[in-house]
Design a protein around this motif. Sequence first.
Motif, PDB file in Angstrom:
ATOM      1  N   ARG A 157       6.095   4.172   0.415  1.00 47.07           N
ATOM      2  CA  ARG A 157       6.911   5.217   1.051  1.00 47.07           C
ATOM      3  C   ARG A 157       8.176   4.631   1.656  1.00 47.07           C
ATOM      4  N   TYR A 179       4.306  10.515   8.687  1.00 46.18           N
ATOM      5  CA  TYR A 179       3.190   9.581   8.533  1.00 46.18           C
ATOM      6  C   TYR A 179       2.907   8.854   9.840  1.00 46.18           C
ATOM      7  N   ASP A 238       0.987   5.256  10.539  1.00 45.96           N
ATOM      8  CA  ASP A 238       0.931   4.383   9.357  1.00 45.96           C
ATOM      9  C   ASP A 238       1.689   3.074   9.550  1.00 45.96           C
ATOM     10  N   ASN A 261       0.845  -1.195   0.000  1.00 47.61           N
ATOM     11  CA  ASN A 261       0.000   0.000   0.000  1.00 47.61           C
ATOM     12  C   ASN A 261       0.885   1.252   0.000  1.00 47.61           C
ATOM     13  N   ASP A 262       0.257   2.407   0.161  1.00 45.33           N
ATOM     14  CA  ASP A 262       1.021   3.657   0.087  1.00 45.33           C
ATOM     15  C   ASP A 262       2.163   3.698   1.103  1.00 45.33           C
TER      16      ASP A 262
END
Lengths: 450, 450
Positions: free
Chosen positions: A319, A415, A418, A314-315
């Motif tokens: 990252r 983030y 996350d 996922n994002d």
Amino acid sequence: MAIGPDFPKFPTSKSQPWQSLGPGKEVGKMVGGAEKWVMMVTAQTPTNIAVIKYWGKRDESLILPVNDSISVTLDPDHLCTTTTVAVSPSFDRDRMWLNGKEISLSGGRYQNCLREIRSRASDVEDEENGIKIPRKDWDKLHLHIASYNNFPTAAGLASSAAGFACLVFSLAKLMNVKEDQSKLSAIARQGSGSACRSLYGGFVKWIKGRDEDGRDSLAVQLADEKHWDDLFIIIAVVSSRQKETSSTTGMRETVETSLLLKHRAKEIVPKRILQMEEAIKNRDFTSFAQLACADSNQFHAVCLDTSPPIFYMNDTSHRIISIAEKWNRSEGMPQVAYTFDAGPNAVLIARDRKAATLLLQRLLFYFPPSSATDLNSYVLGDKSILKDAGIEGIIDVEGLPPPPEIKDSIPTQKYKGDVSYFICTRPGRGPVLLSDKSLALLNPQNGLPK
Amino acid sequence: MAIGPDFPKFPTSKSQPWQSLGPGKEVGKMVGGAEKWVMMVTAQTPTNIAVIKYWGKRDESLILPVNDSISVTLDPDHLCTTTTVAVSPSFDRDRMWLNGKEISLSGGRYQNCLREIRSRASDVEDEENGIKIPRKDWDKLHLHIASYNNFPTAAGLASSAAGFACLVFSLAKLMNVKEDQSKLSAIARQGSGSACRSLYGGFVKWIKGRDEDGRDSLAVQLADEKHWDDLFIIIAVVSSRQKETSSTTGMRETVETSLLLKHRAKEIVPKRILQMEEAIKNRDFTSFAQLACADSNQFHAVCLDTSPPIFYMNDTSHRIISIAEKWNRSEGMPQVAYTFDAGPNAVLIARDRKAATLLLQRLLFYFPPSSATDLNSYVLGDKSILKDAGIEGIIDVEGLPPPPEIKDSIPTQKYKGDVSYFICTRPGRGPVLLSDKSLALLNPQNGLPK
């Protein structure tokens, strides 16, 4: 019970053949005593992370892969399965408990492992307790199995690999199976493909094999965990809102629909396997990292080439890759390799402890714990690296400067939340028997979970 | 100026050869009048979305692709570039303004297009205004170019495709270039590869060609926009926090590092091109959708197989795919095809207007506008479909029931703010000249932006 760290010997088998008891008769024998004995073995088996990926079966029921794969075994101190297997004439059926909850053993994967192990059982004698089990009796005796993961089962950390490896390893010890680890790995493979690689420590290759019956599809050790003990591993357990496709379903759909998988399995992976073996042999981190990253990305590429497409990263995963790539580029040579299995979690393999320290600083800079989380439950495993990184509390995390490689890109986004937590670990040893009886998961009197 | 919708004729060329003026002399001629005339042409050119993707060049400077591609031209009413090109003896250099801001023309891509077009210029006579420009003078006359996109340039909606197509088309009209659209497409290709497909409406194939000089790498029309006018298109412009790799850089890195790209370009795409041509010819939406989705996914797969990996899709893109796949599966046949270019935006091609209505309901259910956004600026383009969907205001969006295909999966998550806006559109026509002089972007007196 004697315990060696790697290839422990279990109850000495007698060479003389024993007479089996006929059907219907009581099986097993306690010399000169009551018949309600329970014999137990407890073992601990590591999980592993593939650096050349297994994705796609050529045989669904035997679990035969379309290509070889290579993995690093992770330190069982931080990620392992502990399993106690018990046999007793008083058990009326095979039963299993996973993390304290009874689960069904009726699935084909459990049945295959149990059948294969039973068929290889030998005579067993426990002289200390005066118990004798002739080879033939194993077909009639029932088993109790209790298994426990020292990490969250649902976190996508290869719990089934460690689990099936531990099941097969502990049963083999209990039943005095005389085959070597490689042969055992071919049995564990029938429980969960990647389980075969958890029968060894260090660096392990699963050879896909050629035989139709799968007997040559097994794991071999490329090097033990001491061969390359500079490596340091940080796992980022990534928060996910998505329900993921199981790897069994996913790889079946990839085999059925991806036009790229066959090319990968036939043309690309065989070369990469040779290159990765060479990199491991020479402790060549640059090649190791390039191959591991490229192969992880290609595995996710064939998932995306599946119809319907499968997204495991996922994002946040993306990252983490960007952070690693940017850092590696700025250093002029890889400091960290990344690899992702069938989920969003990143397994980051750092060149050495120093690189791992710098990596952890970067990870904590971008992914600070959410306000409700304390650092002690956010960085797990070998926490000693926190001190090297100069981090004793949340305030030190908040004070981390941006990594120098991004000094010109402003503003830097963070983030928080996350990542669920990090696990700091290393390459580790293979399965071991646990001699400390207090560690058994079953009660020695009745064979039920403690 | 006469305007036809598809192949407009511009200032009639005279067949008699005119004498060119020598270097240093004043060029162009206003018959019997002052020499400070400005001659202008304004054209409008659509953007396009590839359904079989172009990714990878075999020649970087000529922009020659590694495989054929097929696109759908989008309705210029909703997505287009308008360009005014002007020539005047009073201009002292070539200049260009994009969306009102002057930009440099020194880049190789602009220079290639200008050079190629100038070398094909013919004599031009504007009888109405008494202006004559002999062929040879085009090398000495300077140009002013003003270009404007009716959609956000930075939104990743193929603005360079429409832009270079419009530049080449309008210059060709101004300079009375006598080559057909296909030949012009080979010039536009040198500005931006996918621009060549914007020279036609409807369904367009870019043939990769074989010649080293690229003369046979050009676009042809497979069918015009009336051939299959059931189709309806919804574009989801997805909010992104990531800076994306430019497609130029991205495809270069894929060519250099992906081990899957060559297999895709050589073995997979050629078959898909034939299948897609057949699907378009037969208006076979099921095949069209399967091919378009699979090819979009495979393009993103080779991006992921690049080192370092390229991620254009984000979690929102993935969610849109899941919504489409789930709905298609529940209907037993595809209702919508999805395709993603080098960014997170989804282009969703619905079987027909009814399917588009049901699709819009689903999209608005999952991705309601953020509280500060009103519906009128959230659904753009052909808004008539909103009425079909029973949606007149935010309150109707909030009242949308979950799609029936997810009725058993609870809880349903919503992703407010993850989409910036939607554009509702259709397949559309190719480039046109605009006769309405009030639409010109340059001032007819001085050739500067209005």
